[in-house]
Design an enzyme around this catalytic site. Structure first.
Site, PDB file in Angstrom:
ATOM      1  N   GLU A  98       0.851  -1.184   0.000  1.00  0.00           N
ATOM      2  CA  GLU A  98       0.000   0.000   0.000  1.00  0.00           C
ATOM      3  C   GLU A  98       0.895   1.246   0.000  1.00  0.00           C
ATOM      4  O   GLU A  98       1.979   1.251   0.577  1.00  0.00           O
ATOM      5  CB  GLU A  98      -0.859  -0.032   1.267  1.00  0.00           C
ATOM      6  CG  GLU A  98      -1.744   1.178   1.505  1.00  0.00           C
ATOM      7  CD  GLU A  98      -2.431   1.114   2.862  1.00  0.00           C
ATOM      8  OE1 GLU A  98      -3.501   1.731   3.002  1.00  0.00           O
ATOM      9  OE2 GLU A  98      -1.901   0.466   3.797  1.00  0.00           O
TER      10      GLU A  98
ATOM     11  N   LYS B 270      -9.614   1.530  -1.713  1.00  0.00           N
ATOM     12  CA  LYS B 270      -9.754   0.984  -0.364  1.00  0.00           C
ATOM     13  C   LYS B 270     -11.106   1.368   0.236  1.00  0.00           C
ATOM     14  O   LYS B 270     -11.475   2.537   0.301  1.00  0.00           O
ATOM     15  CB  LYS B 270      -8.611   1.515   0.504  1.00  0.00           C
ATOM     16  CG  LYS B 270      -8.540   0.936   1.909  1.00  0.00           C
ATOM     17  CD  LYS B 270      -7.311   1.514   2.612  1.00  0.00           C
ATOM     18  CE  LYS B 270      -7.137   0.976   4.023  1.00  0.00           C
ATOM     19  NZ  LYS B 270      -5.933   1.572   4.662  1.00  0.00           N
TER      20      LYS B 270
ATOM     21  N   CYS C 114      -4.834  -3.445   3.241  1.00  0.00           N
ATOM     22  CA  CYS C 114      -4.491  -3.199   4.644  1.00  0.00           C
ATOM     23  C   CYS C 114      -5.689  -3.392   5.600  1.00  0.00           C
ATOM     24  O   CYS C 114      -6.068  -4.512   5.889  1.00  0.00           O
ATOM     25  CB  CYS C 114      -3.880  -1.800   4.777  1.00  0.00           C
ATOM     26  SG  CYS C 114      -2.881  -1.554   6.272  1.00  0.00           S
TER      27      CYS C 114
END
Length: 264
Positions: A40, A112, A149
């Protein structure tokens, strides 16, 4: 398919980050890797909380994307990496994964969905969330599902990817250090692999703020390749026969039953 996870500590200089990515990815490609997964925020680190990220965000056809395409072409491999993507909000970009094929063409993007408003941090003050729609990519005969994440802490997204046909969960991250955080990382990665009988390929940033610990986990939850805190890469085979054998042995996906909440 040979997959490689690459970890490094991104700076706030995109050109320097591309140079590091190119060097590490070339090493993995020379060893035969067909898929390279980077962390990321590989384009540009988050930096201190007061650093505005809107001004550093780039378009999907900007310099970082073009550089990543060149890395993919040079190595003849598919590359997945995290970047900050320009959004309608000038101050808050999207936290985006970009997947590029060996010809340098864009395969997919994933924004995300779950922003890291946790452990005393508020990513939503600096980013916009994606819509949470599952994003899948076909690479080397496997179907990959993309997560970023903090998404790892929400099993429903991983399960939606599996329901859509994912066999490999790809998890770029910048997992922040803290009490029990390394244990959470390993536990959650293995849980997503075990409960979904899927491979998990996870690449994390390293450096003083992040834990590194990139790894490849098989569908039985076995860590088959891993790194510690060092800059570098490691590779492992994603094997269809192994995937099929584990799903025959543990047919939990086939055994699922609908569960209805009841009020008493």
């Amino acid at each position: 398919m040979l997959v490689a996870v690459v970890q490094f500590g991104a700076s706030t200089e995109p050109e320097a980050n591309l140079a590091a990515i190119g060097r590490l990815a070339a090493e993995a490609a020379d060893a035969g890797a067909e898929l390279i997964v980077l962390p990321e925020a590989s384009m540009h680190d988050f930096g201190p909380p007061e650093l505005p990220l809107g001004p550093v965000a780039q378009h999907l056809d900007g310099p970082f994307a073009k550089g990543l395409a060149e890395v993919a072409r040079a190595g003849g491999m598919t590359v997945v990496a995290g970047m900050f993507e320009t959004s309608p909000d000038a101050e808050r970009p999207f936290n985006t994964l970009l997947a590029v094929d060996p010809a340098g063409e864009r395969l997919a993007t994933y924004r995300k969905a779950h922003l890291y408003d946790s452990f005393g941090y508020r990513e939503s003050d600096r980013m916009l969330a994606g819509d949470g729609q599952p994003v899948l990519v076909d690479v080397g005969g496997f179907r990959l599902g993309l997560l970023t994440c903090y998404d790892l802490r929400f099993p429903e997204l991983a399960r939606a990817l599996i329901a859509a046909g994912a066999e490999v969960l790809v998890v770029p991250a910048a997992w922040v250090r803290g009490p029990l955080k390394e244990d959470h990382w390993l536990t959650l990665l293995r849980a997503r692999a075990i409960e979904n009988t899927a491979y998990v390929v996870a690449a994390g940033q390293t450096g003083p703020r992040y834990i590194g610990r990139s790894m490849v986990i098989d569908p039985a939850g076995v860590v088959v390749a891993a790194l510690g805190e060092q800059v570098g890469w490691v590779s492992a085979e994603v094997d269809r026969e192994r995937l099929a054998a584990i799903r025959r042995q543990n047919p939990s996906l086939a055994n699922r039953r609908p569960v209805r909440a009841s009020m008493t």
